[in-house]
Design a protein around this motif. Sequence first.
Motif, short mmCIF file in Angstrom:
data_model
loop_
_atom_site.label_atom_id
_atom_site.label_comp_id
_atom_site.label_asym_id
_atom_site.label_seq_id
_atom_site.Cartn_x
_atom_site.Cartn_y
_atom_site.Cartn_z
N MET A 1 0.85 -1.18 0.00
CA MET A 1 0.00 0.00 0.00
C MET A 1 0.89 1.24 0.00
O MET A 1 1.90 1.29 0.69
CB MET A 1 -0.91 0.01 1.23
N ALA A 2 0.48 2.26 -0.78
CA ALA A 2 1.30 3.46 -0.84
C ALA A 2 0.48 4.62 -1.36
O ALA A 2 -0.37 4.46 -2.25
CB ALA A 2 2.51 3.23 -1.73
N ILE A 3 0.76 5.79 -0.79
CA ILE A 3 0.21 7.04 -1.29
C ILE A 3 1.40 7.92 -1.67
O ILE A 3 2.27 8.18 -0.83
CB ILE A 3 -0.66 7.75 -0.24
N THR A 4 1.44 8.34 -2.89
CA THR A 4 2.57 9.16 -3.36
C THR A 4 2.04 10.38 -4.10
O THR A 4 0.94 10.37 -4.66
CB THR A 4 3.48 8.36 -4.30
N SER A 5 2.87 11.42 -4.11
CA SER A 5 2.52 12.64 -4.82
C SER A 5 3.41 12.78 -6.04
O SER A 5 4.51 12.24 -6.10
CB SER A 5 2.68 13.86 -3.91
N TYR A 6 2.94 13.52 -7.02
CA TYR A 6 3.72 13.77 -8.23
C TYR A 6 3.21 15.07 -8.85
O TYR A 6 2.14 15.58 -8.50
CB TYR A 6 3.59 12.61 -9.21
N VAL A 7 3.98 15.61 -9.76
CA VAL A 7 3.63 16.87 -10.40
C VAL A 7 3.21 16.61 -11.83
O VAL A 7 3.90 15.92 -12.58
CB VAL A 7 4.81 17.87 -10.38
N LYS A 8 2.06 17.16 -12.19
CA LYS A 8 1.54 17.03 -13.55
C LYS A 8 0.97 18.37 -13.98
O LYS A 8 0.11 18.93 -13.31
CB LYS A 8 0.46 15.94 -13.58
N ASP A 9 1.48 18.89 -15.07
CA ASP A 9 1.06 20.21 -15.56
C ASP A 9 1.20 21.27 -14.48
O ASP A 9 0.29 22.09 -14.25
CB ASP A 9 -0.39 20.16 -16.07
N LYS A 11 1.05 21.00 -11.39
CA LYS A 11 0.11 20.85 -10.28
C LYS A 11 0.43 19.57 -9.52
O LYS A 11 0.71 18.54 -10.12
CB LYS A 11 -1.33 20.79 -10.84
N THR A 12 0.41 19.64 -8.19
CA THR A 12 0.69 18.47 -7.35
C THR A 12 -0.56 17.60 -7.25
O THR A 12 -1.62 18.07 -6.82
CB THR A 12 1.15 18.88 -5.95
N LEU A 13 -0.38 16.35 -7.65
CA LEU A 13 -1.48 15.38 -7.58
C LEU A 13 -1.04 14.19 -6.75
O LEU A 13 0.15 14.03 -6.44
CB LEU A 13 -1.88 14.93 -8.99
N TRP A 14 -1.99 13.30 -6.42
CA TRP A 14 -1.71 12.16 -5.55
C TRP A 14 -2.16 10.87 -6.19
O TRP A 14 -3.12 10.83 -6.97
CB TRP A 14 -2.40 12.35 -4.20
N LYS A 15 -1.45 9.80 -5.85
CA LYS A 15 -1.74 8.47 -6.39
C LYS A 15 -1.80 7.46 -5.26
O LYS A 15 -0.99 7.49 -4.34
CB LYS A 15 -0.66 8.06 -7.40
N VAL A 16 -2.77 6.55 -5.36
CA VAL A 16 -2.92 5.48 -4.36
C VAL A 16 -2.69 4.13 -5.04
O VAL A 16 -3.27 3.87 -6.10
CB VAL A 16 -4.33 5.49 -3.72
N TYR A 17 -1.84 3.30 -4.43
CA TYR A 17 -1.59 1.95 -4.95
C TYR A 17 -1.86 0.95 -3.84
O TYR A 17 -1.29 1.05 -2.74
CB TYR A 17 -0.15 1.82 -5.42
N ILE A 18 -2.74 -0.03 -4.11
CA ILE A 18 -3.07 -1.08 -3.13
C ILE A 18 -2.73 -2.43 -3.74
O ILE A 18 -3.07 -2.72 -4.88
CB ILE A 18 -4.57 -1.06 -2.77
#
Length: 223
Positions: A1-9, A11-18
């Motif tokens: 399980m992980a929550i990570t942030s990244y930059v797109k255009d 803008k800071t966005l977030w991603k969840v992986y289970i």
Amino acid sequence: MAITSYVKDEKTLWKVYINLRGENNVRVQKVVSDLESEKVALAEEKKLLKELATLVERREGYGLEWEEIIGRWEMAMRTATLQRLDSVSIRDHISMLRRWTAAWLKRPASTLTRADGRAVLDQMEAQGKSRSFQGKVKSVVHQVFNWGMEERLIPGVHESPVSRVQIKNEKEEKIPEILNLEQIRTLLFEARRLKHDWYPIWAMAILTGMRNGELHALVWSDI
């Protein structure tokens, strides 16, 4: 399980992986991207955990989906020390299964019954497929399903869904016409004389006796 942030255009966005794994080799995973905040990502993580945990419990009882059985069979055949099938045959088998058992792919293999097997044969019958072709598809389904049972990937089942399903009799199945030697010579001579685009293909097929699948699989390293 992980929550990570990244930059797109910019803008800071977030991603969840289970990624959850059950006790009987059942594994489920999911990724959700482009979430607008960490708070939203945390809520999505909680939602996904509940959803996937329920899915694991269901699959623990019924085993793997038919699509997963096909995938594992393919991997086993390609990595077997004593490979029973060549790469062309493996690819043909996979293509055949995905084409004719498409309605099964997302279903647990253990829930498939002879009614499902009959439906596959009826579908081929409706599309005018020959008895020999129907028999080949039935044999491939039987082979892969039996492998899944032997590997304990399909619990609570003791026969494939095509077991004891009969192919309808046909009074007379027309034998496909083939060219005789003189006709073959004429075909190749005229195709070469007319510089027909398919001359090299016809010549390769006739002079080697290769099947369609083998011709399609040819690469330069085979020459």
